[in-house]
Design a protein around this motif. Structure first.
Motif, PDB file in Angstrom:
ATOM      1  N   SER A  79      -6.071   8.152   4.099  1.00 11.35           N
ATOM      2  CA  SER A  79      -4.664   8.192   3.969  1.00 11.35           C
ATOM      3  C   SER A  79      -3.926   7.296   3.110  1.00 11.35           C
ATOM      4  N   VAL A  80      -4.713   6.638   2.115  1.00 11.65           N
ATOM      5  CA  VAL A  80      -3.893   5.823   1.268  1.00 11.65           C
ATOM      6  C   VAL A  80      -3.967   6.568  -0.298  1.00 11.65           C
TER       7      VAL A  80
ATOM      8  N   TYR B 136      -8.285  -0.595   0.306  1.00 10.98           N
ATOM      9  CA  TYR B 136      -8.487   0.491   1.166  1.00 10.98           C
ATOM     10  C   TYR B 136      -8.817   1.605   0.080  1.00 10.98           C
TER      11      TYR B 136
ATOM     12  N   THR C 157       0.736  -1.236  -0.151  1.00 13.22           N
ATOM     13  CA  THR C 157      -0.139  -0.111  -0.022  1.00 13.22           C
ATOM     14  C   THR C 157       0.766   1.185  -0.105  1.00 13.22           C
TER      15      THR C 157
ATOM     16  N   SER D 110     -10.185   4.906   2.058  1.00 11.46           N
ATOM     17  CA  SER D 110      -9.127   5.233   3.376  1.00 11.46           C
ATOM     18  C   SER D 110      -8.911   6.755   2.947  1.00 11.46           C
TER      19      SER D 110
ATOM     20  N   CYS E  97      -3.130  -2.829  -4.139  1.00  5.56           N
ATOM     21  CA  CYS E  97      -3.190  -1.928  -3.320  1.00  5.56           C
ATOM     22  C   CYS E  97      -2.329  -0.509  -4.159  1.00  5.56           C
TER      23      CYS E  97
ATOM     24  N   TYR F  14       3.617   5.313   8.070  1.00  8.00           N
ATOM     25  CA  TYR F  14       4.054   5.369   6.883  1.00  8.00           C
ATOM     26  C   TYR F  14       3.164   4.270   6.115  1.00  8.00           C
TER      27      TYR F  14
ATOM     28  N   HIS G  95      -0.062   3.632   7.588  1.00  6.53           N
ATOM     29  CA  HIS G  95      -1.475   3.887   8.056  1.00  6.53           C
ATOM     30  C   HIS G  95      -2.618   3.796   7.234  1.00  6.53           C
ATOM     31  N   ARG G  96      -3.393   2.802   7.344  1.00  4.27           N
ATOM     32  CA  ARG G  96      -4.592   2.925   6.226  1.00  4.27           C
ATOM     33  C   ARG G  96      -5.749   3.166   6.778  1.00  4.27           C
TER      34      ARG G  96
ATOM     35  N   THR H   7       0.894   5.205   0.843  1.00  4.76           N
ATOM     36  CA  THR H   7       0.219   6.014   1.684  1.00  4.76           C
ATOM     37  C   THR H   7       0.593   7.426   1.324  1.00  4.76           C
ATOM     38  N   ASP H   8      -0.362   8.386   1.579  1.00  5.21           N
ATOM     39  CA  ASP H   8      -0.032   9.735   1.326  1.00  5.21           C
ATOM     40  C   ASP H   8       1.345  10.228   2.063  1.00  5.21           C
TER      41      ASP H   8
END
Lengths: 221, 179, 394
Positions: free
Chosen positions: B117-118, B112, B77, B115, B105, C70, C72-73, B79-80
């Motif tokens: 933050s993804v 996600y 994944t 989400s 992902c 980093y 965190h979903r 994330t931002d």
């Protein structure tokens, strides 16, 4: 057993270990203990905000609860209605939660609560402690002086709910980038991806494949 | 050297030379270890597991730094919070470079997708050459993705302008009106 | 070669003198400032996207600040928008190595709220699959910690033997990891024919492999020199930080939720030993996990002998609505204590799920633990604590 009655103090039957824990807490905190109940085998005790740190000290020193499991927050505001249920017959893309505000085990005074679970590694018992947090000025006492592990849990709680912790060394972002705005786990923080489009799995866009044609009689299978 | 930038190697006359260049490039890919989440475990099983063994395809996962790599497999994944680091590391890899997006992902956000933050897919930040679907994709699926990439590398510059574009780090157009 | 070197002069040194020489400052006037080193978020040794900002004085760490998030979903927010079966799909990606074990406490909490009990065969199969995922996780740890310390061979052995366990899990559930096999009320499917004898053969191979690790890694002098007395954590301090699982047992605390917590699955019917070690250093953590791998293999063999026949799912309605209430369910997962506090308001999905993950608390001790360590020891300590980033960041 299903706990259907909201915000009603229950005269729950506690087993001997739970009764002992409750008796110690009531003896030390006195007026600090508001309510208690047994939630499926777990003793839940709600204490006053000014007795929050003291309850941790009592748990650690007198109940032998040396192990901190977690410290977290909860927002009791009703969940927002999921998008996609405007037309009759269209299934909502997320579960529909009740629209009235109800509280959980041992009740609550308002919207925000902080709850924590501590356990004893030697005596094999544990207790969940809850306290109310004022919505206008969300502040709770910090547990860092009692359980050093509460440091990160309280940072996460602040980040997700906006609840401040009095006595915490440095409340700063833990999971989210520094420029993130808002507190994600609050119920009024919208999950924008769900607002923009519903869950793609609801509607099957592709047509089902045509069934195989019937074989001709006499054809070799 | 300039032979590629000047377009010399795209001419039909030197096709065997281009073919040889691509053949040696595709069998000596240095893969930058960019395992983020669960897909990284399948990637590690594909690399280190004696059963799947990516190294027999020529993909070596031990470049000492991004500056010495030419393939990056984004597995997991995005994330931002991680996105600027990915962009910075991608820019450090010298051209010609290739990106494989492994797992749903990094293809599109995956489970996600809603989400806060993804990043919904690593192709929002860096250009991707091969998408390997799955959650997680089996190691054999990653191997198929690499073989597909190798076929792509073999055909660069033979009847198209991809070789020069890749050497200079220009975006590659896929398909189009004349495909 | 005809040249011979002159004989070395005999130097008599007391044993402690070498340590003083190592710690001597180069030159008193060379007053250097501290250096800030950024380990990660992309680094082969950080097991994922952990960023460790350490402040160094030469080779010694003065302070360490882990920067997480980093990966965190947003799990806790996502669970509020999903139905219970959809949450089960999502949560086995929290600790992505022992995926089956993540689903068990959540499904257990939902079943208790619904007052539904999974039938005995389902409980046995759940136990077997949980222990298999524990073996898969620990086996990766055994090879991977040796890799961090500098040995390359054990990593290949661990990936090779892990394939046997992953084959079993795949044969039963359809996925090597992320099986999504639990359903509220039981399991999705029964075991395939021939699985039990395959499992017995695989466990025999695992037990042999553990003996191999005992010889190859644990008995190795270099490994011992690199891990003994490195990263010592006391039991009381570890518990106050929330450290759990093998990390706490390696510090002497005899606490295992399979034996001491609320009875769950079929652990009360199995006969197993809880391994502890008194030292609390990195070597102790490795040793405890090695013994627990063997113990898990033995538990699987026991459960395979005792497994009853019968249905594998209780009668539950098609659309699952869990009655209002709250439930706390905790289990001894491979990484430590994992728990779910599920708040339900009677809908098809939970109102709030608090996910208590083990690695979050295990890593929170790093700022305290890494003070005064040397830089190579930082890598050893990180490897021995054994966290998974998805478990920290959720």
């Amino acid at each position: 057993m299903p706990d259907g009655a909201p915000a009603e103090p229950e005269a729950a039957t506690l087993d001997p270990a739970q009764s002992e824990i409750l008796a110690t807490l009531e003896a030390e905190l006195g007026e600090g203990v508001i309510e208690h109940t047994d939630a499926l085998g777990n003793l839940v005790v709600r204490v006053r905000p000014e007795a929050w740190r003291r309850s941790a000290e009592v748990a650690k020193a007198m109940l032998g609860c040396d192990y901190l499991s977690f410290v977290a927050g909860i927002d009791w505001l009703p969940a927002p209605a999921p998008g996609g249920d405007d037309d009759a017959g269209v299934e909502p893309s997320a579960p529909v939660q009740p629209t009235e505000m109800t509280f959980g085990a041992a009740g609550s005074e308002g919207r925000f609560q902080v709850f924590a679970h501590v356990q004893s590694t030697a005596r094999h018992h544990g207790v969940t402690l809850k306290t109310d947090v004022d919505e206008a000025k969300p502040l709770a006492e910090s547990w860092v002086s009692v359980y050093p592990g509460a440091d990160w849990h309280e940072r996460e709680c602040w980040e997700m709910f906006g609840i401040g912790f009095d006595g915490h060394p440095s409340l700063r972002h833990l999971f989210l980038p520094g420029d993130f705005e808002g507190h994600p786990l609050r119920k009024d923080f919208p999950l924008l991806a769900r607002e923009v489009k519903p869950w793609p799995g609801l509607v099957d866009v592709e047509a089902m494949p045509e069934p195989d044609p019937e074989p001709e009689p006499g054809a070799v299978p | 050297m300039g032979l590629v930038e000047r377009g010399v190697l795209s001419k039909p006359a030197v096709k065997p030379l281009t073919w040889l260049l691509n053949y040696s490039r595709k069998y000596s890919l240095w893969m930058f270890q960019w395992g983020l989440a669960c897909c990284a475990i399948e990637m590690a099983a594909a690399l280190a597991g004696p059963r799947y063994d990516m190294m027999r395809l020529g993909v070596i996962p031990f470049p000492a730094s991004p500056r010495q790599a030419d393939l990056v497999v984004v597995s997991g994944t995005v994330t931002d919070k991680m996105a600027p680091a990915i962009k910075r590391l991608y820019e450090q890899i010298p051209d010609p470079k290739y990106v494989i997006s492994m797992g749903s992902c990094s293809n599109c956000g995956g489970p996600y997708w809603d989400s806060y933050s993804v990043t919904k897919g690593v192709d929002q930040i860096i250009p991707v050459d091969v998408y390997v679907p799955g959650c997680p994709p089996r190691p054999e699926a990653l191997l198929e993705g690499i073989v597909m990439l190798q076929a792509r590398i073999q055909n660069e510059g033979i009847g198209n302008t991809e070789l020069a574009a890749r050497w200079q780090g220009e975006p590659i157009t896929v398909g189009g009106a004349d495909a | 070669m005809s040249t011979t070197n002159p004989p070395m002069p005999e130097i008599q040194l007391e044993p402690g003198a070498l340590r003083h020489l190592a710690e001597a400052q180069v030159n008193v006037e060379l007053d250097t400032g501290d250096m800030i080193l950024n380990l990660g978020p992309q680094h082969p040794a950080t097991h994922g996207t952990l960023r460790l900002v350490v402040r160094l004085d030469g080779e010694r760490v003065i302070s360490a600040d882990p920067v997480i998030g980093y990966m965190h979903r947003g799990y806790e927010k996502l669970t509020e928008y999903r139905t219970y079966p959809q949450v089960t799909t999502l949560i086995n990606r929290i600790d992505w190595l022992s995926s089956f074990a993540n689903e068990v406490p959540f499904v257990d909490a939902a079943e208790r709220l619904m007052d539904v009990e999974a039938p005995p065969r389902a409980q046995y199969i759940r136990t077997i699959l949980t222990e298999l995922s524990r073996i898969a996780t620990f086996y990766l740890f055994l090879g991977e910690m040796a890799l961090q310390v500098g040995a390359l061979t054990p990593a290949f052995y661990s990936f090779r033997d892990r394939e046997y366990v992953l084959n079993l899990i795949e044969a039963a559930t359809g996925g090597r990891f992320h099986p999504n096999f639990n359903r509220i009320g039981g399991l999705k499917d029964d075991l395939p024919w021939g699985w039990i004898s395959e499992a017995r053969a695989a466990m025999a191979k695992i037990l042999d492999g553990c003996d191999e690790f005992e010889d190859l890694v644990v008995g190795n002098e270099i490994f011992q020199a690199r891990t003994r007395s490195i990263g010592i954590v006391g039991g009381e301090l570890g518990a106050a930080y929330g450290m759990s699982g093998s990390n706490l047992r390696a510090s002497g605390v005899d606490w295992d939720l399979r034996r001491d917590g609320r009875p769950y699955l079929v652990y009360p019917e199995l006969d197993f030993k809880v391994w502890t070690h008194t030292d609390g250093d990195s070597y102790a953590r490795y040793w405890v996990r090695l013994q627990e791998t063997r113990e898990s293999a033995r538990m699987v063999l026991q459960a395979l002998d005792q497994i009853p026949s019968g249905p594998i799912r209780a009668k539950v309605p098609l659309i699952i609505k869990v009655p209002a209430g709250e439930a706390w369910s905790e289990t001894e997962n491979p990484l430590g204590q994992m728990g779910y506090y599920v708040f339900s308001k009677g809908a098809t999905g939970p109102f709030r799920v608090k996910i208590r993950s083990a690695s979050f608390s295990n890593v929170s001790i790093l700022p305290w633990l890494l003070r005064g360590a040397y830089v190579p020891d930082v890598i050893t300590i990180l490897a021995s604590l054994y966290f998974i980033l998805g478990d920290i960041d959720r």
